[in-house]
Design an enzyme around this catalytic site. Structure first.
Site, PDB file in Angstrom:
ATOM      1  N   GLY A 111       0.818  -1.207   0.000  1.00 38.90           N
ATOM      2  CA  GLY A 111       0.000   0.000   0.000  1.00 38.90           C
ATOM      3  C   GLY A 111       0.846   1.249   0.000  1.00 38.90           C
ATOM      4  N   ASN A 112       0.222   2.383   0.254  1.00 36.84           N
ATOM      5  CA  ASN A 112       0.944   3.658   0.290  1.00 36.84           C
ATOM      6  C   ASN A 112       0.406   4.518   1.426  1.00 36.84           C
ATOM      7  OD1 ASN A 112      -1.216   5.539  -0.802  1.00 36.84           O
ATOM      8  ND2 ASN A 112      -1.125   4.001  -2.427  1.00 36.84           N
ATOM      9  N   ARG A 113       1.030   5.671   1.639  1.00 31.21           N
ATOM     10  CA  ARG A 113       0.713   6.521   2.792  1.00 31.21           C
ATOM     11  C   ARG A 113      -0.415   7.517   2.557  1.00 31.21           C
ATOM     12  NH1 ARG A 113       4.659   6.242   6.782  1.00 31.21           N
ATOM     13  NH2 ARG A 113       6.604   5.275   6.099  1.00 31.21           N
TER      14      ARG A 113
END
Ligand code: CTP
Ligand code: CA
Length: 231
Positions: free
Chosen positions: A33-35
């Site tokens: 995933g990402n932030r």
């Protein structure tokens, strides 16, 4: 709110916003995933609603609650976001791709939990590129509706940011690109934001900074004017 009243210049318009970050599963319990918190997309959806638009929010893992009074469609992966966005974009006057889309996904999803190997052994993950949703929907023929991309860049200077942005909008084929710089202290997961909006020819049409709410309002002003054909 302390924001000035921009009126209801999106009354009767349908606005689609994608927000959050897509997640690509590795196995039943893990993902890549990402932030992205989804704050900017949620602020845009909220601001569009307040300006009278009928708003659809495609939410890929938000860390903030979606606004009330908007239709929320939840997705997890980039493939799901592509399906939902391709179906919804033609039904909306304005589509804003604020979601952080995973560029790659694992080649396959393991049926069971991936087990740890012998002590000290490395693990290599093989990833394949995801489809480019913004480029895909921008390539569809359209009249009277707008498509907007967002680009978070780690540029060293405003000049480099512009150069990256111009190359990116040319590649994507969207009507506008909203550019912002990101790093460990700005952009993702923070309240404040600074953006530059480019049109399809790479010209700067807006520079705005402040809270994500006020930036969202400034950005929507550009698109509301473009939809009504105002200068
Ligand atoms: N985007 C998309 N589909 C992808 C990747 C990105 O629709 N597979 C959209 C994002 O939602 C955003 C815009 O494209 O609106 C720009 O995303 P960005 O990550 O900056 O562009 P990339 O082409 O992926 O380039 P890079 O990550 O290498 O900078
Ligand atoms: Ca990317």
């Amino acid at each position: 709110s302390a924001e000035p009243d921009r009126g209801r210049d999106l009354e009767g318009r349908r606005v689609l916003v994608t927000a959050g970050g897509t997640r690509e599963p590795l196995d039943p319990v893990r993902f890549i995933g990402n932030r992205s918190s989804g704050r900017q997309g949620v602020a845009l959806a909220e601001a569009a609603r307040d300006r009278g638009a009928s708003v659809t929010l495609i939410a890929a893992h938000l860390e903030v609650p979606p606004p009330t009074g908007v239709t929320v469609l939840r997705v997890e992966t980039t493939a799901e976001l592509l399906t939902a966005t391709s179906a919804e974009a033609p039904l909306h006057d304005l589509t804003i791709m604020a979601a952080a889309v995973a560029d790659y996904r694992p080649v396959g999803v393991a049926d069971g939990k991936i087990k740890k190997a012998a002590t000290g052994e490395r693990l290599t993950l093989e990833l394949v590129q995801n489809p480019d949703i913004l480029a895909t929907i921008s390539a569809e023929p359209r009249t009277g509706r707008l498509i907007v991309g967002f680009a978070a860049e780690t540029a060293a200077s405003p000049e480099e940011l512009l150069e990256l942005g111009r190359a990116k909008i040319a590649r994507k084929g969207s009507d506008y690109l909203v550019l912002n710089t990101v790093g460990w202290t700005t952009g993702f997961a923070t309240a404040d934001n600074s953006v530059t909006v480019l049109d399809a020819s790479g010209d700067i049409v807006l520079e705005a900074s402040g809270s994500k709410t006020s930036v969202a309002d400034d950005i929507l002003g550009v698109f509301a004017a473009a939809l009504t054909g105002a200068p």
